[in-house]
Design an enzyme around this catalytic site. Structure first.
Site, PDB file in Angstrom:
ATOM      1  NE  ARG A  70      20.650  42.130  64.208  1.00  0.00           N
ATOM      2  CZ  ARG A  70      21.329  41.677  63.153  1.00  0.00           C
ATOM      3  NH1 ARG A  70      21.962  40.520  63.220  1.00  0.00           N
ATOM      4  NH2 ARG A  70      21.387  42.385  62.044  1.00  0.00           N
ATOM      5  CB  ILE A  71      15.151  41.228  70.216  1.00  0.00           C
ATOM      6  CG1 ILE A  71      14.741  39.788  70.541  1.00  0.00           C
ATOM      7  CG2 ILE A  71      14.037  42.162  70.639  1.00  0.00           C
ATOM      8  CD1 ILE A  71      14.278  39.574  71.969  1.00  0.00           C
ATOM      9  CB  SER A  72      17.036  44.843  66.290  1.00  0.00           C
ATOM     10  OG  SER A  72      17.787  43.956  65.486  1.00  0.00           O
ATOM     11  CG  ASP A 109      15.966  43.555  58.987  1.00  0.00           C
ATOM     12  OD1 ASP A 109      16.295  44.575  58.345  1.00  0.00           O
ATOM     13  OD2 ASP A 109      16.773  42.912  59.686  1.00  0.00           O
ATOM     14  NE  ARG A 169      15.413  41.233  62.388  1.00  0.00           N
ATOM     15  CZ  ARG A 169      16.162  42.059  63.079  1.00  0.00           C
ATOM     16  NH1 ARG A 169      16.185  41.975  64.381  1.00  0.00           N
ATOM     17  NH2 ARG A 169      16.891  42.975  62.474  1.00  0.00           N
ATOM     18  NE  ARG A 224      19.637  42.331  54.712  1.00  0.00           N
ATOM     19  CZ  ARG A 224      19.218  41.639  55.758  1.00  0.00           C
ATOM     20  NH1 ARG A 224      19.483  40.360  55.859  1.00  0.00           N
ATOM     21  NH2 ARG A 224      18.504  42.242  56.691  1.00  0.00           N
ATOM     22  CB  SER A 265      15.297  50.882  65.922  1.00  0.00           C
ATOM     23  OG  SER A 265      16.518  51.124  65.258  1.00  0.00           O
ATOM     24  CG  HIS A 283      13.753  52.148  53.021  1.00  0.00           C
ATOM     25  ND1 HIS A 283      13.881  51.093  53.892  1.00  0.00           N
ATOM     26  CD2 HIS A 283      14.949  52.802  53.062  1.00  0.00           C
ATOM     27  CE1 HIS A 283      15.095  51.109  54.431  1.00  0.00           C
ATOM     28  NE2 HIS A 283      15.765  52.135  53.937  1.00  0.00           N
ATOM     29  CG  LEU A 333      -5.332  45.723  62.857  1.00  0.00           C
ATOM     30  CD1 LEU A 333      -5.004  44.436  63.610  1.00  0.00           C
ATOM     31  CD2 LEU A 333      -4.672  45.689  61.478  1.00  0.00           C
TER      32      LEU A 333
HETATM   33  C1  IPE Z   1      15.415  46.708  63.147  1.00  0.00           C
HETATM   34  O1  IPE Z   1      16.017  46.539  61.904  1.00  0.00           O
HETATM   35  C2  IPE Z   1      14.621  47.966  63.181  1.00  0.00           C
HETATM   36  C3  IPE Z   1      13.476  48.023  62.275  1.00  0.00           C
HETATM   37  C4  IPE Z   1      12.993  47.056  61.558  1.00  0.00           C
HETATM   38  C5  IPE Z   1      12.819  49.304  62.245  1.00  0.00           C
HETATM   39  P1  IPE Z   1      17.547  46.923  61.656  1.00  0.00           P
HETATM   40  O2  IPE Z   1      17.867  46.488  60.283  1.00  0.00           O
HETATM   41  O3  IPE Z   1      17.785  48.331  61.995  1.00  0.00           O
HETATM   42  O4  IPE Z   1      18.272  46.002  62.745  1.00  0.00           O
HETATM   43  P2  IPE Z   1      19.812  45.640  62.946  1.00  0.00           P
HETATM   44  O5  IPE Z   1      20.544  46.905  63.215  1.00  0.00           O
HETATM   45  O6  IPE Z   1      20.297  44.957  61.714  1.00  0.00           O
HETATM   46  O7  IPE Z   1      19.816  44.705  64.113  1.00  0.00           O
HETATM   47  C1  IPE Z   2      14.211  47.490  57.326  1.00  0.00           C
HETATM   48  O1  IPE Z   2      15.061  47.212  56.266  1.00  0.00           O
HETATM   49  C2  IPE Z   2      13.739  48.925  57.356  1.00  0.00           C
HETATM   50  C3  IPE Z   2      14.266  49.723  58.478  1.00  0.00           C
HETATM   51  C4  IPE Z   2      15.069  49.295  59.409  1.00  0.00           C
HETATM   52  C5  IPE Z   2      13.821  51.090  58.572  1.00  0.00           C
HETATM   53  P1  IPE Z   2      16.601  47.569  56.308  1.00  0.00           P
HETATM   54  O2  IPE Z   2      16.789  48.947  55.810  1.00  0.00           O
HETATM   55  O3  IPE Z   2      17.163  47.296  57.663  1.00  0.00           O
HETATM   56  O4  IPE Z   2      17.189  46.531  55.266  1.00  0.00           O
HETATM   57  P2  IPE Z   2      18.575  45.731  55.352  1.00  0.00           P
HETATM   58  O5  IPE Z   2      18.608  45.046  56.673  1.00  0.00           O
HETATM   59  O6  IPE Z   2      19.669  46.732  55.196  1.00  0.00           O
HETATM   60  O7  IPE Z   2      18.500  44.775  54.205  1.00  0.00           O
HETATM   61 MG    MG Z   3      18.040  45.698  58.522  1.00  0.00          MG
END
Ligand code: IPE
Ligand code: IPE
Ligand code: MG
Length: 246
Positions: A193-195, A19, A187, A23, A64, A36, A130
């Protein structure tokens, strides 16, 4: 038994909620897509790190079920990045004997992505190193729901008796069947959170949260997570004193 390295216990299965890409990019005044793309280097690092340490399973939460709600342009960008990354990394996976698999509602992915993924899964299927598991179009609630549906189908057919439904049987109908539950969940980005990740499978997992944003995650951070894991006392409901008796 988990592998040992430098006297440390190496978790057999590590799961990661990658995650903070958005940001990370925003801090640099760049587009989310740049975050990304930069996250791919962190994927390489953690995969290589886990491989070197003797981790058996590494599950990466890559997309997700809820992520479909993002702007269409971002979703499209993530899907084409996935295709490109699989193409680019396939030779490295083969070189390091890494076996790729995926969990999630894969039929919900676009045909191009699905095909590319199945191709790489097939090509790497005989590798012995792995196990790299990508969670794609995954959600823990989806996994439990599809397991219930599958068990109900077998009960109706008469191949399973309702009395035979226990925790093992349910585990065997999840997309993670035959994969041990994660010992450690990491995380990044400071979210706690687990999301909707592996809801059932994380029942006794040790959690490690770090402020590091995913594109900055490196082997040294993986090692910090493993060090922290080694300082935990995993009691599984018992008392400390009972564990000392062993
Ligand atoms: C969780 O991250 C899903 C992945 C890392 C693929 P998100 O950034 O989508 O989670 P929330 O919505 O902030 O909880
Ligand atoms: C994780 O980073 C990648 C995916 C969920 C696909 P984010 O895209 O959620 O990055 P933030 O949380 O907006 O910073
Ligand atoms: Mg995110």
């Amino acid at each position: 038994m988990s592998a040992k390295q430098d006297g440390r216990e190496i978790p057999k299965h590590i799961a990661v909620i990658m995650d903070g890409n958005g940001r990370w990019a925003k801090q640099k005044g760049a587009m989310r897509s740049f975050g990304h793309r930069s996250g791919v280097q962190a994927v390489r690092e953690i995969t290589e790190g886990c491989s070197e340490l003797g981790v058996d399973y590494l599950t990466l939460y890559a997309f997700s079920t809820e992520n479909w709600s993002r702007p269409q342009k971002e979703v499209d960008g993530l899907m084409s990045l996935l295709i490109k990354t699989i193409e680019m990394e396939l030779s490295t996976l083969m070189k390091n004997s890494i076996r790729l698999t995926a969990i999630g509602d894969l039929k919900g992915l676009a045909t191009g992505v699905h095909k590319k993924l199945l191709g790489a899964i097939d090509v790497t299927s005989r590798n012995k190193g792995l196990n790299l598991i990508l969670a794609l179009n995954y959600s823990g609630k989806w996994d439990l729901t599809q397991a219930c549906r599958s068990i109900c189908g077998e009960v109706i057919k008469g191949t399973i008796k309702p009395e035979a439904i226990d925790e093992n049987l349910l585990s065997d109908h999840l997309s993670t069947k035959r994969i041990p539950d994660p010992a450690l969940l990491i995380r990044t980005s400071g979210e706690m959170r687990i999301s909707n990740f592996l809801l059932w499978q994380l029942a006794y997992t040790e959690f490690f949260f770090t402020e590091i944003l995913w594109p900055d995650f490196r082997k040294k951070h993986l090692n910090l997570a493993i060090d922290s894991f080694n300082r935990r006392e995993r009691r599984f409901g018992k008392t400390s004193e009972q564990l000392d008796l062993k």
